[in-house]
Design a protein around this motif. Structure first.
Motif, PDB file in Angstrom:
ATOM      1  N   ALA A  56      -5.173  -2.759  -2.090  1.00 51.97           N
ATOM      2  CA  ALA A  56      -4.128  -3.507  -1.380  1.00 51.97           C
ATOM      3  C   ALA A  56      -4.365  -3.509   0.119  1.00 51.97           C
ATOM      4  CB  ALA A  56      -2.754  -2.912  -1.708  1.00 51.97           C
ATOM      5  N   SER A  83       9.792  -0.154   0.429  1.00 47.71           N
ATOM      6  CA  SER A  83       8.577  -0.038  -0.375  1.00 47.71           C
ATOM      7  C   SER A  83       8.351   1.401  -0.799  1.00 47.71           C
ATOM      8  CB  SER A  83       7.370  -0.543   0.423  1.00 47.71           C
ATOM      9  OG  SER A  83       7.536  -1.885   0.810  1.00 47.71           O
ATOM     10  N   VAL A 134      -3.565   5.265  -6.522  1.00 45.82           N
ATOM     11  CA  VAL A 134      -4.236   5.386  -5.227  1.00 45.82           C
ATOM     12  C   VAL A 134      -5.358   4.356  -5.103  1.00 45.82           C
ATOM     13  CG1 VAL A 134      -5.608   6.920  -3.765  1.00 45.82           C
ATOM     14  CG2 VAL A 134      -3.640   7.815  -4.996  1.00 45.82           C
ATOM     15  N   ALA A 155      -3.800   1.204  -4.237  1.00 48.21           N
ATOM     16  CA  ALA A 155      -3.392   1.213  -2.830  1.00 48.21           C
ATOM     17  C   ALA A 155      -4.574   0.890  -1.921  1.00 48.21           C
ATOM     18  CB  ALA A 155      -2.798   2.574  -2.468  1.00 48.21           C
ATOM     19  N   CYS A 175      -6.784   4.850   7.057  1.00 47.18           N
ATOM     20  CA  CYS A 175      -6.126   4.740   5.751  1.00 47.18           C
ATOM     21  C   CYS A 175      -7.146   4.734   4.620  1.00 47.18           C
ATOM     22  CB  CYS A 175      -5.281   3.462   5.688  1.00 47.18           C
ATOM     23  SG  CYS A 175      -3.831   3.469   6.761  1.00 47.18           S
ATOM     24  N   THR A 235       0.824  -1.204   0.000  1.00 45.72           N
ATOM     25  CA  THR A 235       0.000   0.000   0.000  1.00 45.72           C
ATOM     26  C   THR A 235       0.860   1.257   0.000  1.00 45.72           C
ATOM     27  OG1 THR A 235      -1.754  -1.155   1.203  1.00 45.72           O
ATOM     28  CG2 THR A 235      -1.807   1.251   1.232  1.00 45.72           C
ATOM     29  N   GLU A 236       1.895   1.262   0.821  1.00 41.48           N
ATOM     30  CA  GLU A 236       2.774   2.423   0.886  1.00 41.48           C
ATOM     31  C   GLU A 236       3.485   2.648  -0.442  1.00 41.48           C
ATOM     32  OE1 GLU A 236       5.029   5.682   1.877  1.00 41.48           O
ATOM     33  OE2 GLU A 236       3.207   4.860   2.754  1.00 41.48           O
ATOM     34  N   ALA A 265      -7.337   7.878   2.000  1.00 43.05           N
ATOM     35  CA  ALA A 265      -6.916   7.536   0.642  1.00 43.05           C
ATOM     36  C   ALA A 265      -8.001   7.899  -0.367  1.00 43.05           C
ATOM     37  CB  ALA A 265      -6.584   6.050   0.540  1.00 43.05           C
ATOM     38  N   GLY A 323       8.306   2.560  -4.729  1.00 40.47           N
ATOM     39  CA  GLY A 323       7.222   3.347  -5.294  1.00 40.47           C
ATOM     40  C   GLY A 323       7.712   4.670  -5.842  1.00 40.47           C
ATOM     41  N   LEU A 350       2.479   1.874  -3.491  1.00 39.88           N
ATOM     42  CA  LEU A 350       1.544   2.385  -4.491  1.00 39.88           C
ATOM     43  C   LEU A 350       1.158   3.834  -4.202  1.00 39.88           C
ATOM     44  CD1 LEU A 350      -0.739  -0.774  -4.790  1.00 39.88           C
ATOM     45  CD2 LEU A 350       0.752   0.139  -6.585  1.00 39.88           C
ATOM     46  N   GLU A 351       0.844   4.141  -2.955  1.00 42.54           N
ATOM     47  CA  GLU A 351       0.445   5.502  -2.617  1.00 42.54           C
ATOM     48  C   GLU A 351       1.595   6.478  -2.809  1.00 42.54           C
ATOM     49  OE1 GLU A 351      -0.114   9.116  -0.419  1.00 42.54           O
ATOM     50  OE2 GLU A 351       1.330   7.569   0.145  1.00 42.54           O
ATOM     51  N   ASN A 352       2.788   6.074  -2.411  1.00 43.81           N
ATOM     52  CA  ASN A 352       3.935   6.977  -2.531  1.00 43.81           C
ATOM     53  C   ASN A 352       4.371   7.140  -3.980  1.00 43.81           C
ATOM     54  OD1 ASN A 352       5.746   8.506  -0.657  1.00 43.81           O
ATOM     55  ND2 ASN A 352       7.315   7.434  -1.843  1.00 43.81           N
TER      56      ASN A 352
END
Length: 578
Positions: free
Chosen positions: A225, A187, A219, A222, A93, A31-32, A97, A191, A34-36
């Motif tokens: 995920a 991670s 996002v 994420a 989260c 998740t981190e 998100a 990303g 993908l978001e980052n």
């Protein structure tokens, strides 16, 4: 009936044993990443969007970006407070998100529809530009600050959600908890690499609207995920407002200021009854800030329970609650002493990106976009982080006997030293770049200088190493040292050092411009004195490191007594926390 109940308990224990651990933490790391991937591509390329698409000046572009970044990390306090007080880490989260996704959608619309942004500038040097009107700027600011709000909630709750999957109080799992933060950074770095290559290439060669579309999809991925790991999470349920508990300590200590402190610490108020739904850990009393100990003084009642009932939480607090407040106070100087590192990082994300635009970016027949230059140290970090985790930590553990290899504060200090070195190197690189511009009579030229953009990799690599030490050290330090009821808020406080660093960057640029007579005001890096500015930051970083040493030597690590016999109700609360 007894056999059936026994089987039920056994199955419940097996189900509970499946929660947490490395398997659950994997979903957090994905998740981190993908978001980052979406966020970092904005952090390092929005400055070109501001100047190239919204017609902002170089200085306004830099300050707008640093204000956006500062707001993002400052708002983590809000996300951390909500996570600790009202929602679980997982729900925090998920909600934030979704807000971040809305922000990317708004920027996609602005980048796609021509009427939502000003006409392009005529000439890169003359800068004959049509200014963005109020409506166009309003759409821009609404979009980026929705992203700031959404990202802040994710960044405050996600690291704590992953760390919750390990028992930090168990010495056998202390090393696993430290490893999680290292792989969390890995991670984040992975990303970032994708964001700085794929997304930056898209916004450079395809269009900003498509770049924002990819950010939106990242996002969404994420969100999928983090939802996929829901059944595996061992998430602590909210324990009430940590800010309220802290204020209660200050109010109670002031109200009890005339009462004498007992000589025996055991006479102070503490609850060890498991049925009272208190946190799992009891913090041992420390001698610092003894005035706050008055909040735990029991007045003349027949029992401690009667005292707590009749005095109320604003007149009587537990020792654990008092120590929770002391921990936060002790953390504040550490935060202050790490702010300036983020100030330096802001310069690499603004002025260094603008430097790269003036340099030769060709590599093996490909043209590297300026905002993609920081991918060089990130690639280096992808090898350095596993080396640190698999080689350095085990070796240091054998020498020091510490599960994490070195203590958190030592790791932070190493990063601050590397920050000072990176700023000094940046000054020398900029001096060489300006000299080449003068030698080839290209001070006012729009053509790239005959100097490879890879010269900037030196300052980025050294700073990347420093970031690996300091950022992870801060996150791990604040999570490990905070009490059970304020893990998310403490993680948010760690991010806040970055927030204040970005805001400080805006102030530093303005002050330096006025004090120096305009080192950074000509809107032309070949005429500015950016090298002097970098060297000034290096000197200030050295002074800041000296201040950090004093703060670190003053800090006292917490001592915890773990309550072993958890009630079934508390276990159910943990299982249902997600």
């Amino acid at each position: 009936m007894g056999i059936i109940c026994g089987l039920g308990n056994e199955n419940g224990e097996k189900k509970e044993a499946k929660r947490g651990g490395s398997r659950a933490a994997v979903f957090v790391c994905v998740t981190e990443g993908l978001e980052n991937m979406a966020f970092v591509s904005l952090a390092l390329s929005l400055v070109t969007y501001f100047s190239g698409y919204m017609n902002f000046s170089l200085t306004k572009s830099a300050t707008t970006l640093t204000n956006f970044m500062g707001t993002t990390f400052l708002l983590t306090l809000l996300g951390g407070f909500i996570s600790d007080t009202y929602l679980s880490r997982f729900k925090t989260c998920l909600i934030f998100a979704s807000i971040e996704f809305m922000g990317y959608g708004l920027l996609t619309a602005q980048a796609h529809f021509r009427e939502l942004r000003p006409a392009p500038c005529k000439g890169a040097v003359a800068r004959e530009c049509e200014a963005a009107d109020g409506g166009q700027e309003a759409i821009l600011y609404l979009g980026i600050y929705l992203i700031a709000l959404g990202t802040s909630g994710v960044k405050s709750a996600l690291p704590a959600l992953g760390a919750d999957q390990f028992d930090g109080g168990d010495p056998a799992e202390a090393g696993k908890l430290s490893s999680f933060f290292n792989w969390f950074l890995f991670s984040l770095t992975t990303g970032s690499i994708v964001g700085l290559t794929l997304i930056v290439w898209i916004n450079t060669d395809v269009g900003w609207d498509w770049a924002f579309v990819v950010c939106s999809l990242a996002v969404v991925a994420a969100i999928v995920a983090v939802c996929s790991g829901k059944k595996f999470y061992r998430n602590n349920a909210p324990k009430g407002s940590p800010i309220q508990r802290i204020f209660q300590v200050f109010v109670a200590s002031i109200r009890n200021r005339k009462l004498p402190l007992p000589k025996n610490a055991d006479e102070l108020h503490e609850i060890r009854d498991k049925e009272a739904a208190m946190p799992y850990e009891i913090l041992e009393k420390t001698d610092q800030f003894r005035f706050l100990d008055r909040a735990a003084i029991i007045r003349n009642y027949t029992s401690a329970s009667m005292a707590a009932e009749q005095q109320g939480p604003w007149r009587l607090c537990t020792v654990t609650q008092v120590e929770e407040t002391k921990i936060l106070i002790r953390m504040l100087p550490i935060i202050v002493s790490t702010i300036f590192m983020a100030t330096c990082m802001a310069q690499l994300q603004t002025f260094s990106i603008q430097q790269s635009i003036t340099m030769d970016s060709n590599f093996l027949g490909f043209k590297i976009p300026g905002p993609s230059v920081p991918v060089i140290p990130l690639l280096f970090m992808c090898f350095l982080i596993p080396f640190y985790e698999r080689v350095f930590v085990p070796l240091a553990r054998k020498i020091t006997g510490i599960p994490t290899g070195i203590r958190h504060l030592q790791r932070i200090g190493i990063g601050l030293v590397l920050t000072a070195a990176s700023m000094a190197i940046a000054g020398f690189v900029e001096t060489r770049r300006k000299n080449i511009a003068i030698e080839h009579d290209m001070v006012d030229s729009e053509e790239p200088l005959p100097m490879s953009v890879f010269w900037l990799s030196f300052q980025f690599c050294i700073f990347g190493m420093g970031d690996m030490f300091t950022l992870v050290g801060l996150l791990e330090f604040f999570y490990a040292e905070s009490s059970a009821g304020m893990k998310s808020l403490s993680t948010a406080i760690a991010w806040c050092s970055i927030a204040f660093g970005y805001f400080t960057s805006t102030v530093v640029v303005e002050v330096v411009n006025k004090a120096s007579g305009g080192w950074l005001e000509s809107n032309n890096l070949n005429r500015d004195k950016l090298n002097y500015f970098y060297w000034l930051l290096s000197v200030l970083s050295v002074l800041n490191f000296g201040f950090y040493l004093m703060c670190a030597s003053w800090y006292r690590y917490k001592n915890v007594e773990i309550l072993q016999n958890d009630t079934e109700e508390e276990k159910d609360d943990i299982a249902r926390g997600a």
